[in-house]
Scaffold this motif. Structure first.
Motif, mmCIF file in Angstrom:
data_model
loop_
_atom_site.group_PDB
_atom_site.id
_atom_site.type_symbol
_atom_site.label_atom_id
_atom_site.label_comp_id
_atom_site.label_asym_id
_atom_site.label_seq_id
_atom_site.Cartn_x
_atom_site.Cartn_y
_atom_site.Cartn_z
ATOM 1 N N ILE A 198 3.416 -59.524 12.093
ATOM 2 C CA ILE A 198 2.614 -59.300 10.880
ATOM 3 C C ILE A 198 1.872 -57.976 10.989
ATOM 4 N N TYR A 199 1.201 -57.767 12.127
ATOM 5 C CA TYR A 199 0.486 -56.506 12.351
ATOM 6 C C TYR A 199 1.461 -55.329 12.299
ATOM 7 N N ALA A 200 2.625 -55.507 12.924
ATOM 8 C CA ALA A 200 3.614 -54.429 12.973
ATOM 9 C C ALA A 200 4.136 -54.088 11.582
ATOM 10 N N LEU A 201 4.358 -55.107 10.743
ATOM 11 C CA LEU A 201 4.842 -54.854 9.385
ATOM 12 C C LEU A 201 3.814 -54.072 8.580
ATOM 13 N N LEU A 202 2.562 -54.491 8.624
ATOM 14 C CA LEU A 202 1.512 -53.778 7.897
ATOM 15 C C LEU A 202 1.412 -52.340 8.387
ATOM 16 N N ASN A 203 1.457 -52.169 9.695
ATOM 17 C CA ASN A 203 1.378 -50.831 10.267
ATOM 18 C C ASN A 203 2.559 -49.968 9.824
ATOM 19 N N CYS A 204 3.770 -50.535 9.860
ATOM 20 C CA CYS A 204 4.960 -49.777 9.456
ATOM 21 C C CYS A 204 4.882 -49.343 7.998
ATOM 22 N N VAL B 206 -4.363 -39.675 18.065
ATOM 23 C CA VAL B 206 -5.456 -40.533 18.553
ATOM 24 C C VAL B 206 -5.010 -41.999 18.696
ATOM 25 N N PRO B 207 -4.473 -42.636 17.627
ATOM 26 C CA PRO B 207 -4.058 -44.040 17.787
ATOM 27 C C PRO B 207 -2.909 -44.212 18.776
ATOM 28 N N ASN B 208 -1.991 -43.236 18.819
ATOM 29 C CA ASN B 208 -0.886 -43.352 19.760
ATOM 30 C C ASN B 208 -1.325 -43.082 21.194
ATOM 31 N N GLY B 209 -2.405 -42.331 21.350
ATOM 32 C CA GLY B 209 -3.000 -42.186 22.677
ATOM 33 C C GLY B 209 -3.554 -43.513 23.168
ATOM 34 N N ILE B 210 -4.199 -44.258 22.252
ATOM 35 C CA ILE B 210 -4.689 -45.600 22.585
ATOM 36 C C ILE B 210 -3.520 -46.509 22.935
ATOM 37 N N GLY B 211 -2.440 -46.415 22.142
ATOM 38 C CA GLY B 211 -1.251 -47.224 22.403
ATOM 39 C C GLY B 211 -0.631 -46.915 23.759
ATOM 40 N N THR B 212 -0.670 -45.642 24.151
ATOM 41 C CA THR B 212 -0.142 -45.244 25.463
ATOM 42 C C THR B 212 -0.920 -45.897 26.586
ATOM 43 N N VAL B 213 -2.248 -45.885 26.453
ATOM 44 C CA VAL B 213 -3.111 -46.510 27.476
ATOM 45 C C VAL B 213 -2.844 -48.011 27.567
ATOM 46 N N LEU B 214 -2.756 -48.677 26.405
ATOM 47 C CA LEU B 214 -2.481 -50.119 26.404
ATOM 48 C C LEU B 214 -1.090 -50.421 26.965
ATOM 49 N N LEU C 64 -6.379 -44.978 7.019
ATOM 50 C CA LEU C 64 -5.882 -46.354 6.942
ATOM 51 C C LEU C 64 -4.767 -46.598 7.962
ATOM 52 N N SER C 65 -3.919 -45.584 8.174
ATOM 53 C CA SER C 65 -2.844 -45.741 9.160
ATOM 54 C C SER C 65 -3.419 -45.871 10.564
ATOM 55 N N VAL C 66 -4.495 -45.134 10.837
ATOM 56 C CA VAL C 66 -5.172 -45.267 12.138
ATOM 57 C C VAL C 66 -5.738 -46.672 12.287
ATOM 58 N N ALA C 67 -6.383 -47.165 11.218
ATOM 59 C CA ALA C 67 -6.953 -48.515 11.256
ATOM 60 C C ALA C 67 -5.860 -49.565 11.459
ATOM 61 N N SER C 68 -4.713 -49.381 10.795
ATOM 62 C CA SER C 68 -3.622 -50.358 10.931
ATOM 63 C C SER C 68 -3.028 -50.321 12.334
ATOM 64 N N LEU C 69 -2.949 -49.115 12.917
ATOM 65 C CA LEU C 69 -2.448 -48.999 14.285
ATOM 66 C C LEU C 69 -3.376 -49.701 15.264
ATOM 67 N N ILE C 70 -4.682 -49.496 15.062
ATOM 68 C CA ILE C 70 -5.656 -50.132 15.949
ATOM 69 C C ILE C 70 -5.599 -51.648 15.808
ATOM 70 N N SER C 71 -5.410 -52.130 14.566
ATOM 71 C CA SER C 71 -5.284 -53.583 14.367
ATOM 72 C C SER C 71 -4.018 -54.100 15.019
ATOM 73 N N MET C 72 -2.948 -53.276 14.995
ATOM 74 C CA MET C 72 -1.712 -53.679 15.651
ATOM 75 C C MET C 72 -1.913 -53.770 17.158
ATOM 76 N N PHE C 73 -2.802 -52.926 17.691
ATOM 77 C CA PHE C 73 -3.067 -52.962 19.124
ATOM 78 C C PHE C 73 -3.823 -54.218 19.527
ATOM 79 N N ALA C 74 -4.327 -54.968 18.540
ATOM 80 C CA ALA C 74 -4.977 -56.245 18.855
ATOM 81 C C ALA C 74 -3.957 -57.241 19.394
ATOM 82 N N SER C 75 -2.694 -57.121 18.929
ATOM 83 C CA SER C 75 -1.682 -58.070 19.384
ATOM 84 C C SER C 75 -1.337 -57.900 20.863
ATOM 85 N N PRO C 76 -1.184 -56.654 21.386
ATOM 86 C CA PRO C 76 -1.019 -56.534 22.831
ATOM 87 C C PRO C 76 -2.215 -57.070 23.614
ATOM 88 N N LEU C 77 -3.417 -56.940 23.050
ATOM 89 C CA LEU C 77 -4.598 -57.472 23.737
ATOM 90 C C LEU C 77 -4.518 -58.997 23.835
#
Length: 233
Positions: free
Chosen positions: A54-60, A199-207, A142-155
């Motif tokens: 769901i998070y991935a679809l919204l982000n995409c 910025v959001p993909n840098g966060i994704g790299t760390v996660l 909004l795309s940054v916010a959606s990416l960050i919300s998508m990163f909630a799923s790996p957490l």
């Protein structure tokens, strides 16, 4: 070296990073196939969560809109990867809903409708109320916010791995592809000088690094337990 040559090399490097991001993203989109084969084979979603899809679809969808030239000229590779991603996520969500129990079916369907309602609102508002420069910023944030919300799923997955002390529900291919895709688009964003990408993909790299480290730790711990089982009196 002339400025023209430097500019050409710079453009080639940025395009290469974007193409690499597309390739790694495609691998990422394919990685849940083994999970869904298991769901179909067992006729149940078991302990798997549908929220990452769901998070991935919204982000995409939002990132697809951000990459469209009418919003952000010059980053079409962002649009291509996210259009493919949206199709994959729809397929996965459809399968998940088909094999989930009734309460989860209703919950997931509600989330799916909400995703399309949010996306339609974003498209309408960005076209109706914003001109070109402001539209890019609006959709970009909004795309940054959606990416960050998508990163909630790996957490959530990381929490499950630590709680169960098992990587059963965190496939290695998924973690590796997430890391490589985030890293590629992090570099793409830097080369394109677009903080709304790097910025959001840098966060994704760390996660992604955290997930890979957890996988290595618990996989090694499981192997040690198999080699040296506890002997009970």
């Amino acid at each position: 070296m002339s400025l023209t040559v430097i500019s050409s090399v710079y453009a080639i490097c940025s395009d290469a990073a974007g193409v690499a991001g597309n390739i790694f993203a495609f691998v990422l989109f394919l990685s849940p196939i083994s999970t869904f084969r298991r769901i179909i084979r067992n006729g149940s979603t078991e302990q798997f969560s549908g929220m990452p899809y769901i998070y991935a679809l919204l982000n995409c969808l939002i990132c697809l809109w951000y990459g469209i030239p009418i919003v952000s000229p010059g980053i079409i590779l962002v649009a291509t990867v996210n259009s493919i991603g949206a199709v994959f996520q729809m397929v996965y969500i459809s399968i998940f809903i088909a094999y989930a129990d009734k309460p989860m079916k209703l919950k997931m369907f509600g989330f799916l409708v909400s995703v399309f309602a949010v996306f339609a609102s974003v498209v309408f508002i960005s076209l109706k109320f914003f001109g070109s420069p402001a539209r890019q910023l609006f959709v970009g944030y909004l795309s940054v916010a959606s990416l960050i919300s998508m990163f909630a799923s790996p957490l959530l997955i990381i929490n499950l791995v630590i709680k169960m002390r098992s990587v059963e529900y965190m496939p290695f291919s998924l973690s590796l592809a997430t890391f490589l895709m985030s890293l590629a688009f992090f570099l793409y964003g830097i080369l394109k000088q677009d903080p709304l990408i790097y910025v959001p993909n840098g966060i994704g790299t760390v996660l992604g690094i955290v997930q890979l480290a957890l996988y290595a730790y618990f996989q090694r711990a499981s192997q040690e337990e198999l080699r040296h089982p506890l002997i009970h009196p």
